[in-house]
Design an enzyme around this catalytic site. Structure first.
Site, short mmCIF file in Angstrom:
data_model
loop_
_atom_site.label_atom_id
_atom_site.label_comp_id
_atom_site.label_asym_id
_atom_site.label_seq_id
_atom_site.Cartn_x
_atom_site.Cartn_y
_atom_site.Cartn_z
N LEU A 52 -14.33 15.00 -17.46
CA LEU A 52 -15.61 14.51 -17.97
C LEU A 52 -16.78 15.10 -17.21
O LEU A 52 -17.86 15.27 -17.75
CB LEU A 52 -15.68 12.98 -17.88
CG LEU A 52 -14.68 12.20 -18.74
CD1 LEU A 52 -14.76 10.72 -18.42
CD2 LEU A 52 -14.95 12.44 -20.22
N GLY A 107 -18.86 15.28 -9.79
CA GLY A 107 -19.93 14.69 -8.99
C GLY A 107 -19.97 15.30 -7.61
O GLY A 107 -19.33 16.30 -7.32
N ASP A 166 -29.53 3.43 -6.40
CA ASP A 166 -29.59 4.66 -7.19
C ASP A 166 -29.75 4.34 -8.67
O ASP A 166 -29.02 4.87 -9.51
CB ASP A 166 -28.34 5.50 -6.94
CG ASP A 166 -28.57 6.98 -7.26
OD1 ASP A 166 -29.74 7.38 -7.40
OD2 ASP A 166 -27.58 7.73 -7.36
#
Length: 684
Positions: free
Chosen positions: A366, A369, A488
């Site tokens: 997907l 990171g 965040d």
């Protein structure tokens, strides 16, 4: 046991028969930079910085096996590209040839790539970031005409921010890393009628490239081919760009820049030549140094012939049996300790996750990171769709405390939060399992992927998402057993489930503390554009710093604009300042996203913009808590008077805020603390 000894002795004998290659040859370069050729780089005086070195065998190693680093290697002599002595003429024709190779620790994944660069000098790249920025630009100056930059990128990661076509392409870049033209890596083979042949940039094999610029037609051609093949007659890609308007600073310098991300990758240059107003000198492939080989060294043919055939067959059979046995045992081996028994309900078997993701294949990837990769999976027993992230757990706080914190966050359940389902430990990896969000992250609906997909949300959907995220933050701050500061909050960390409900995800930077106590964090983390000004002074995150980020989030969703935008003069414009200016000019409704095409309730839009400004106030005491935000949204509490005085962003606070927004980070604008995990959304 005797058979195993015999097997390892055979390996030692075979290793002893390898012949070392001869050292490479370096051809001298013209002092004026009009022409040069390097056949290997032993003894050369290239200008190196960052991780770049020249190896003992004569390779330029731009990056070594360390993550999140950059390296530059530049030819020392300047290029006199202008056609007149005073440097005012047009850029002259030039031709560049080079041989390079990318050696990743994985055979099917690498980060990131390398680029041939012509720039005012290696010092002009000192502000370049690692990861997707290639060590060339950063989040603030990418695309600025002041860069005076021309580059040819060999990119092995698809980055939506730069509108990359795929994760294996060659592109021409002008002043930034959004390519003006790009093409999948490969060549047109003259031997089979000019048919196109794909080439993997991470094949661990040497590749040759040619870059040509014609001053008359201003055409740029980029050609590539495997090392031992003649130059194809048809370029891989061509474009017309007048470099006289780009390379406006004289002199320019030519070199290479590269960077790594979360995967250990080495980037090498084997040979290089340049010709100005003429072809680049040919590079003798037979004299080039060899790329390093990963894995065991090749066997000696002499020893294989001399060994008895019968013994070789027996040893081979035993070796294959041992390898299959070890691989079978190690495939599903996990790290499990006694203290983890208390986390039993949250512990997944690695075998189940391996099967759910079909062996963590690329087609189920997907995204990647800062500390690992996220895969889509389906649990074999229940059929539940999940997002699985593999990360490193090199935390200074200790594995036990780290897992305890992750599991603690995993106990949080709320309809507007992405659920952490559990974890698994294996070797040096920590594997986290999340609910899968089929509609991905909110930012792609606001900005798309740059491919014309046209996806967007209407006003009712946006308002529903804003209220949902507000409920989630209120639960974290005030309703759960501990205070959880997310740290965040941003559009890319808000995921949409199948009913298009907004769910706040990515708790990798989150911090927990008891109600009634004060947080002790003193490290500034978060994302540029969403950071509260007081973080500059104290480094201490509080619910009010989350409220500040949520205010920016509200403005972003309503306006369809990023938190920081660059104007035509290169100045940084903060979204809150832009909306505040509309408020002062009594034109607040004009700040609404034009893609909504005026199909919205004007009162609702103005309410969201005003609450966003209130939450974005530089002074923490002027911001509402999330409980108040919910009351404003539901009409249970009137907004305070929104005057120029109450919303005055004084000069000191504004200065601190802009200093904070100028901070950048090598993790796609997310600064990390040790032992935290970024981008755990699982929906992208």
């Amino acid at each position: 046991m005797a058979m195993m000894h015999m097997f390892f002795l055979l390996i030692l004998f075979l290793s002893a028969g390898v012949i070392l290659p001869l050292p490479p040859v370096v051809a001298a370069a013209d002092a004026d930079g009009e022409q040069f050729v390097y056949t290997g780089f032993t003894g050369s005086n290239l200008v190196l910085d960052g991780a770049a070195t020249i190896t003992a065998t004569g390779l330029v190693e731009l990056t070594n096996a360390t993550t999140h680093q950059k390296g530059h290697a530049f030819h020392p002599a300047p290029l006199r590209l202008r056609g007149s002595p005073d440097g005012t003429g047009t850029v002259r024709s030039f031709s560049v040839a080079f041989v390079c190779g990318i050696v990743s620790s994985y055979t099917d994944f690498s980060t990131h790539g390398l680029a041939l660069v012509i720039a005012p000098g290696v010092r002009s790249l000192s502000a370049g970031l690692t990861d997707q920025y290639f060590g060339v630009t950063n989040a603030q100056n990418d695309g600025s005409a002041a860069n005076h930059l021309f580059a040819v990128e060999l990119d092995t990661v698809q980055n939506i921010e730069f509108r990359d076509i795929n994760n294996n392409h060659v592109g021409v870049d002008i002043n930034g890393l959004t390519s003006v033209v790009s093409h999948e890596a490969g060549y047109y083979d003259d031997r089979n009628g000019g048919g196109f042949q794909n080439v993997s940039l991470i094949s661990r094999a040497a590749m040759q490239f040619w870059v040509d610029y014609d001053r008359v037609t201003t055409q740029i051609d980029v050609t590539m081919a495997p090392l031992w093949m003649a130059r194809p007659s048809k370029p891989l890609l061509s474009t017309t760009q007048n470099l006289s308007t780009v390379l406006a600073v004289e002199p320019s310098y030519i070199g290479f820049s590269s960077s790594t991300g979360p995967v250990n990758t080495r980037h090498y240059v084997l040979g290089w030549s340049l010709g100005i107003d003429g072809p680049a000198p040919a590079i003798d492939a037979a004299k080039l140094p060899k790329l390093p080989q990963l894995g065991p060294k090749p066997r000696s043919r002499v020893l294989e012939i001399t060994l008895p055939i019968a013994s070789a067959v027996v040893v081979l059979a035993v070796g294959i049996a041992l390898v299959l046995l070890v691989r079978r045992r190690l495939r599903y081996t996990e790290v499990r300790e006694d203290w983890e028994m208390e986390f039993g309900p949250h512990r997944f078997a690695y075998k189940d996750l391996f099967q759910a993701t079909k062996g963590f294949k690329d087609k189920h990837l997907l995204g990647a990171g800062g500390f690992g990769m996220v895969y889509k999976g389906v649990l074999p027993a229940s059929g539940v769709e999940i997002a699985v992230k593999k990360v490193s757990h090199g935390s200074k706080q200790g594995v036990k405390e780290f897992v305890a914190e992750i599991v603690s966050i995993g106990r949080i359940k709320h309809r507007n939060l992405v659920q952490l389902l559990g974890y698994c430990r294996r070797k040096d990896e920590l594997i986290l399992v999340y609910d899968y969000m089929p509609n991905g992250s909110l930012d792609k609906y606001l900005y798309g992927h740059g491919d014309g997909d046209g996806m967007t949300l209407d006003w009712a959907q946006r308002l529903h998402v804003i209220k949902g995220v507000a409920c989630g933050l209120h639960y974290l701050h005030e309703r759960w057993e501990k205070v959880v500061i997310h740290r965040d909050v941003k559009t890319s960390n808000v995921l949409l489930d199948k009913e298009m409900n907004g769910r706040l995800g990515d708790f990798g930077l989150a911090k927990l503390y008891e109600h009634g106590t004060n947080p002790q964090t003193t490290r500034v983390v978060g994302t540029t554009g969403y950071l509260a000004p007081e973080l500059v002074r104290t480094g201490k995150a509080t619910p009010l710093t989350d409220a500040f980020a949520f205010g920016t989030f509200m403005l972003e969703v309503a306006c369809g604009r990023r938190p920081i935008k660059q104007d035509k003069q290169g100045n940084q414009i903060l979204l809150a300042d832009w909306v505040l200016d509309h408020l002062h000019r009594e034109s607040l409704i004009e700040a609404a996203d034009p893609r909504l095409q005026h199909e919205y309730n004007s009162d609702e839009v103005c309410l969201i913009l005003k609450i966003g400004l209130l939450c974005s106030h530089p002074s923490p005491s002027a911001r509402p808590m999330m409980q108040q935000v919910l009351q404003y949204l539901d009409g249970e509490l009137p907004l305070p008077e929104m005057t120029r005085t109450t919303l005055s962003f004084n000069l000191l606070a504004l200065k601190e805020r802009k200093e904070l927004q100028s901070m950048s980070s090598p993790f796609s604008s997310t600064a990390m603390t040790v032992g935290t995990i970024s981008d755990l959304s699982g929906g992208r």
